[in-house]
Write an enzyme that holds these catalytic residues in place. Structure first.
Site, PDB file in Angstrom:
ATOM      1  N   LYS A  90     -32.599  -9.560  26.980  1.00  0.00           N
ATOM      2  CA  LYS A  90     -33.819  -8.879  27.430  1.00  0.00           C
ATOM      3  C   LYS A  90     -33.532  -7.408  27.708  1.00  0.00           C
ATOM      4  O   LYS A  90     -32.434  -7.033  28.112  1.00  0.00           O
ATOM      5  CB  LYS A  90     -34.431  -9.597  28.626  1.00  0.00           C
ATOM      6  CG  LYS A  90     -34.934 -10.993  28.190  1.00  0.00           C
ATOM      7  CD  LYS A  90     -36.305 -11.370  28.625  1.00  0.00           C
ATOM      8  CE  LYS A  90     -36.786 -12.567  27.810  1.00  0.00           C
ATOM      9  NZ  LYS A  90     -37.260 -13.684  28.593  1.00  0.00           N
ATOM     10  N   ARG A 142     -31.915 -20.205  28.706  1.00  0.00           N
ATOM     11  CA  ARG A 142     -32.501 -19.993  27.364  1.00  0.00           C
ATOM     12  C   ARG A 142     -31.777 -18.809  26.744  1.00  0.00           C
ATOM     13  O   ARG A 142     -31.943 -17.676  27.207  1.00  0.00           O
ATOM     14  CB  ARG A 142     -33.999 -19.733  27.528  1.00  0.00           C
ATOM     15  CG  ARG A 142     -34.766 -19.634  26.229  1.00  0.00           C
ATOM     16  CD  ARG A 142     -36.249 -19.396  26.495  1.00  0.00           C
ATOM     17  NE  ARG A 142     -36.992 -19.314  25.260  1.00  0.00           N
ATOM     18  CZ  ARG A 142     -37.082 -18.226  24.504  1.00  0.00           C
ATOM     19  NH1 ARG A 142     -36.471 -17.126  24.868  1.00  0.00           N
ATOM     20  NH2 ARG A 142     -37.786 -18.240  23.387  1.00  0.00           N
TER      21      ARG A 142
HETATM   22  N1  HH2 Z   1     -38.742 -15.584  26.860  1.00  0.00           N
HETATM   23  C1  HH2 Z   1     -39.271 -15.345  25.647  1.00  0.00           C
HETATM   24  C2  HH2 Z   1     -40.023 -16.323  24.989  1.00  0.00           C
HETATM   25  N2  HH2 Z   1     -40.226 -17.541  25.548  1.00  0.00           N
HETATM   26  N3  HH2 Z   1     -39.869 -19.034  27.329  1.00  0.00           N
HETATM   27  C3  HH2 Z   1     -39.348 -19.308  28.530  1.00  0.00           C
HETATM   28  N4  HH2 Z   1     -39.531 -20.507  29.105  1.00  0.00           N
HETATM   29  N5  HH2 Z   1     -38.610 -18.373  29.229  1.00  0.00           N
HETATM   30  C4  HH2 Z   1     -38.382 -17.130  28.723  1.00  0.00           C
HETATM   31  O1  HH2 Z   1     -37.734 -16.293  29.410  1.00  0.00           O
HETATM   32  C5  HH2 Z   1     -38.932 -16.803  27.436  1.00  0.00           C
HETATM   33  C6  HH2 Z   1     -39.684 -17.808  26.761  1.00  0.00           C
HETATM   34  C7  HH2 Z   1     -39.051 -14.016  25.007  1.00  0.00           C
HETATM   35  O2  HH2 Z   1     -37.837 -14.011  24.335  1.00  0.00           O
HETATM   36  P1  HH2 Z   1     -37.655 -14.272  22.773  1.00  0.00           P
HETATM   37  O3  HH2 Z   1     -38.160 -15.616  22.387  1.00  0.00           O
HETATM   38  O4  HH2 Z   1     -36.245 -14.013  22.435  1.00  0.00           O
HETATM   39  O5  HH2 Z   1     -38.518 -13.149  22.071  1.00  0.00           O
HETATM   40  P2  HH2 Z   1     -40.001 -13.122  21.493  1.00  0.00           P
HETATM   41  O6  HH2 Z   1     -40.951 -13.591  22.530  1.00  0.00           O
HETATM   42  O7  HH2 Z   1     -40.199 -11.674  21.124  1.00  0.00           O
HETATM   43  O8  HH2 Z   1     -40.027 -14.041  20.306  1.00  0.00           O
END
Ligand code: HH2
Length: 267
Positions: free
Chosen positions: A203, A239
């Protein structure tokens, strides 16, 4: 929990797993590397992102789920009931809903009918606007109150409490200080009695912490540091994008915390 974003635009791994065959390979590698669960998502929720239409989200995730959801432990990162229903039908076990059941009211029925696990996450606002000056009086108690209310709502709607985990939503409508304080005072969230999920991996807060003002991603070392800190404060599910490195770091942290884990290794 390993992250497989089948998206062209995720902040963290944008495009890497957009191709289904690559995403399937990533999911299998993450489980081989020690992930207990793989979180498959077809919609980016990065700050500033726009929503993805249902047919496009299905087009992204279904080929991946068809290949791995019956074979690997899989969660589906979606707020859409139809995506969740199809994923659960293919064998996914958990619905990871970043709206905490505040989106489409049919989602709770889909989860309940399938007897699935559910992750409820805190988000202030919506992805398009959430990072515009987030203000809290006390971020930890406000997030805890929100998660407690959402937990009660889900249980009242028929989801067994023991199937629900909670996530403070690192980076979702929070400043760097808010993100770190939520981990520092994680005991307030674990006191809610449900497993806590922390998603600090890559992040932008971590990049900015290290002096890169315009960072949109955080580096691996800082991600691991945040994950170990969260583990030591009682987080149950981390995660992460880089599964092997986190599994190695957490094995060492666990050996410090738990003499039985240390005893497993030869001298
Ligand atoms: N963070 C993201 C997406 N989903 N779900 C949970 N439960 N907790 C989190 O911290 C979380 C999540 C954002 O990260 P990422 O999937 O890597 O990126 P993007 O939303 O741009 O696909």
């Amino acid at each position: 929990m390993g992250v497989v974003n089948v998206t062209p635009d995720s902040f963290s791994d944008g495009g890497t797993n957009f191709d289904a065959a690559t995403a399937i390979g990533s999911a299998r590698r993450m489980v081989a590397d020690g992930a207990a669960l793989v979180d498959v998502g077809g919609e980016s929720t990065r700050p500033g992102s726009d929503a993805v239409p249902l047919d496009e989200e299905l087009r992204r995730v279904l080929p991946v789920l068809e290949a791995v959801a019956g074979e690997l432990p899989v969660s589906i990162d979606t707020a859409k009931p139809e995506v969740a229903r199809r994923a659960l039908g293919l064998g996914a076990e958990l619905v990871n809903d970043v709206t905490a059941l505040r989106g489409d009211p049919r989602l709770v029925e889909v989860v309940g009918e399938a007897g699935a696990y559910l992750c409820l996450m805190h988000m202030r606002g919506e992805p398009r606007t959430m990072q515009v000056d987030p203000v809290y009086e006390d971020v930890v108690s406000e997030v805890a109150a929100f998660l407690e209310e959402r937990l009660r709502f889900a249980v009242a709607a028929g989801i067994p409490e023991e199937r629900i985990c909670l996530d403070p939503g690192i980076g979702f409508g929070k400043t760097a200080q808010h993100n770190f304080e939520l981990v520092r005072r994680l005991d307030v969230l674990t006191a809610l009695g449900r497993p806590v999920v922390i998603g600090f991996s890559r992040k932008r807060t971590l990049g900015r912490l290290l002096g890169n003002e315009g960072a949109t991603v955080g580096p691996l070392g800082a991600s691991i540091g945040a994950a170990v800190a969260a583990y030591e404060r009682g987080a149950s599910i981390l995660r992460v994008h880089d599964v092997r490195e986190h599994v190695e770091a957490l094995a060492a942290a666990r050996a410090v915390a738990d003499p039985d884990a240390a005893a497993l290794s030869p001298p």
